[in-house]
Design a protein around this motif. Sequence first.
Motif, PDB file in Angstrom:
ATOM      1  N   ILE A  89       0.510   7.484  -6.560  1.00 32.74           N
ATOM      2  CA  ILE A  89      -0.209   8.708  -6.181  1.00 32.74           C
ATOM      3  C   ILE A  89       0.718   9.914  -6.193  1.00 32.74           C
ATOM      4  CG2 ILE A  89      -1.610   9.830  -4.402  1.00 32.74           C
ATOM      5  CD1 ILE A  89      -2.930   7.393  -5.864  1.00 32.74           C
ATOM      6  N   THR A 127      -1.703  15.677   3.622  1.00 32.17           N
ATOM      7  CA  THR A 127      -2.407  14.425   3.406  1.00 32.17           C
ATOM      8  C   THR A 127      -1.741  13.366   4.267  1.00 32.17           C
ATOM      9  OG1 THR A 127      -3.322  12.934   1.718  1.00 32.17           O
ATOM     10  CG2 THR A 127      -1.031  13.651   1.414  1.00 32.17           C
ATOM     11  N   GLN A 128      -2.288  12.161   4.216  1.00 27.68           N
ATOM     12  CA  GLN A 128      -1.734  11.051   4.982  1.00 27.68           C
ATOM     13  C   GLN A 128      -1.479   9.879   4.055  1.00 27.68           C
ATOM     14  OE1 GLN A 128      -4.335  10.024   8.217  1.00 27.68           O
ATOM     15  NE2 GLN A 128      -4.410  12.096   8.999  1.00 27.68           N
ATOM     16  N   ASP A 129      -0.337   9.206   4.259  1.00 29.04           N
ATOM     17  CA  ASP A 129      -0.103   7.972   3.519  1.00 29.04           C
ATOM     18  C   ASP A 129      -0.950   6.878   4.167  1.00 29.04           C
ATOM     19  OD1 ASP A 129       1.299   6.885   5.722  1.00 29.04           O
ATOM     20  OD2 ASP A 129       3.240   6.880   4.713  1.00 29.04           O
ATOM     21  N   PRO A 130      -0.936   5.649   3.681  1.00 29.00           N
ATOM     22  CA  PRO A 130      -1.794   4.600   4.256  1.00 29.00           C
ATOM     23  C   PRO A 130      -1.554   4.316   5.739  1.00 29.00           C
ATOM     24  CG  PRO A 130      -1.065   3.942   2.081  1.00 29.00           C
ATOM     25  CD  PRO A 130      -0.305   5.195   2.439  1.00 29.00           C
ATOM     26  N   HIS A 154      -8.420   9.359  -5.270  1.00 30.85           N
ATOM     27  CA  HIS A 154      -7.986   8.050  -4.789  1.00 30.85           C
ATOM     28  C   HIS A 154      -8.324   7.827  -3.315  1.00 30.85           C
ATOM     29  CE1 HIS A 154      -5.720   8.190  -8.552  1.00 30.85           C
ATOM     30  NE2 HIS A 154      -5.807   6.869  -8.487  1.00 30.85           N
ATOM     31  N   TYR A 158      -7.637   9.691  -0.561  1.00 31.62           N
ATOM     32  CA  TYR A 158      -6.712  10.114   0.496  1.00 31.62           C
ATOM     33  C   TYR A 158      -7.225  11.406   1.124  1.00 31.62           C
ATOM     34  CZ  TYR A 158      -3.609   6.524  -1.195  1.00 31.62           C
ATOM     35  OH  TYR A 158      -3.088   5.315  -1.549  1.00 31.62           O
ATOM     36  N   LYS A 184       0.835  -1.211   0.000  1.00 30.26           N
ATOM     37  CA  LYS A 184       0.000   0.000   0.000  1.00 30.26           C
ATOM     38  C   LYS A 184       0.868   1.259   0.000  1.00 30.26           C
ATOM     39  CE  LYS A 184      -4.180  -1.678   2.272  1.00 30.26           C
ATOM     40  NZ  LYS A 184      -5.023  -1.561   3.486  1.00 30.26           N
ATOM     41  N   PHE A 238       1.128   4.285  -2.861  1.00 31.93           N
ATOM     42  CA  PHE A 238       0.962   5.700  -2.534  1.00 31.93           C
ATOM     43  C   PHE A 238       2.153   6.522  -3.037  1.00 31.93           C
ATOM     44  CE2 PHE A 238       1.694   9.312   0.331  1.00 31.93           C
ATOM     45  CZ  PHE A 238       0.503   9.993   0.180  1.00 31.93           C
ATOM     46  N   ILE A 269      -7.313  15.076   2.905  1.00 28.03           N
ATOM     47  CA  ILE A 269      -6.491  16.284   2.827  1.00 28.03           C
ATOM     48  C   ILE A 269      -6.986  17.322   3.821  1.00 28.03           C
ATOM     49  CG2 ILE A 269      -5.902  15.958   0.389  1.00 28.03           C
ATOM     50  CD1 ILE A 269      -7.802  18.434  -0.081  1.00 28.03           C
ATOM     51  N   LEU A 301      -5.273  13.281  -5.096  1.00 28.01           N
ATOM     52  CA  LEU A 301      -5.409  12.661  -3.774  1.00 28.01           C
ATOM     53  C   LEU A 301      -6.865  12.331  -3.462  1.00 28.01           C
ATOM     54  CD1 LEU A 301      -2.890  14.940  -1.897  1.00 28.01           C
ATOM     55  CD2 LEU A 301      -2.651  12.459  -2.197  1.00 28.01           C
ATOM     56  N   SER A 349      -0.949   6.803   7.945  1.00 31.49           N
ATOM     57  CA  SER A 349      -1.214   8.094   8.587  1.00 31.49           C
ATOM     58  C   SER A 349       0.038   8.951   8.782  1.00 31.49           C
ATOM     59  CB  SER A 349      -1.946   7.920   9.922  1.00 31.49           C
ATOM     60  OG  SER A 349      -3.198   7.312   9.714  1.00 31.49           O
TER      61      SER A 349
END
Length: 120
Positions: free
Chosen positions: A26, A107-110, A91, A93, A18, A22, A95, A88, A112
Motif C-alpha cells: 500500500i 490513515t491507519q495501518d492494520p 484497499h 484503509y 498484514k 500495508f 483516511i 488507500l 491503528s
Amino acid sequence: MQLTQCLHTAIIVSDLEKAEYFYTTILGISKINRILKYPGAWYQVGDFQIHLIHDSNIRTELQNSEKWGRNPHIAFSVTNLNEAKTQLLAHGYPIKMSASGREALFTQDPDSNIIELSQG
C-alpha cells in the motif's frame, strides 16, 4: 549533546503479515534484509528506516479519535496526495484529511498506528 540524524522508528504490530502488506504494497516502502532474532521487518525510506516489531498482544488505541494527527504518528511526504488517497480508499484503509487545511491526510495501518501523508 548534538543529534545529527534520525535513524529509525519502531512500530509495534500484532499481525506481521498484514503490516508488511500495508507498508510494502500500500505505501510502497522498500523492505530491506536485516537479520532479526524475533519476528519483525525493516524498511528503508530515503536515509530513514522503519522497524516493525511483532507482538500479538499489542492493542493500539487512539488518544484522540477526532483529530488523528494529535496521536503518536509517523509522517511521510508523497508526490501526489490525491493518488495516495485513492490507493488507500481502494484497499479499505480509513483516511481523515488534516484539520489544519494543509495538503495532508492521516490513515491507519492494520493495528491503528497513525500514518500522516503530506504533499511535498
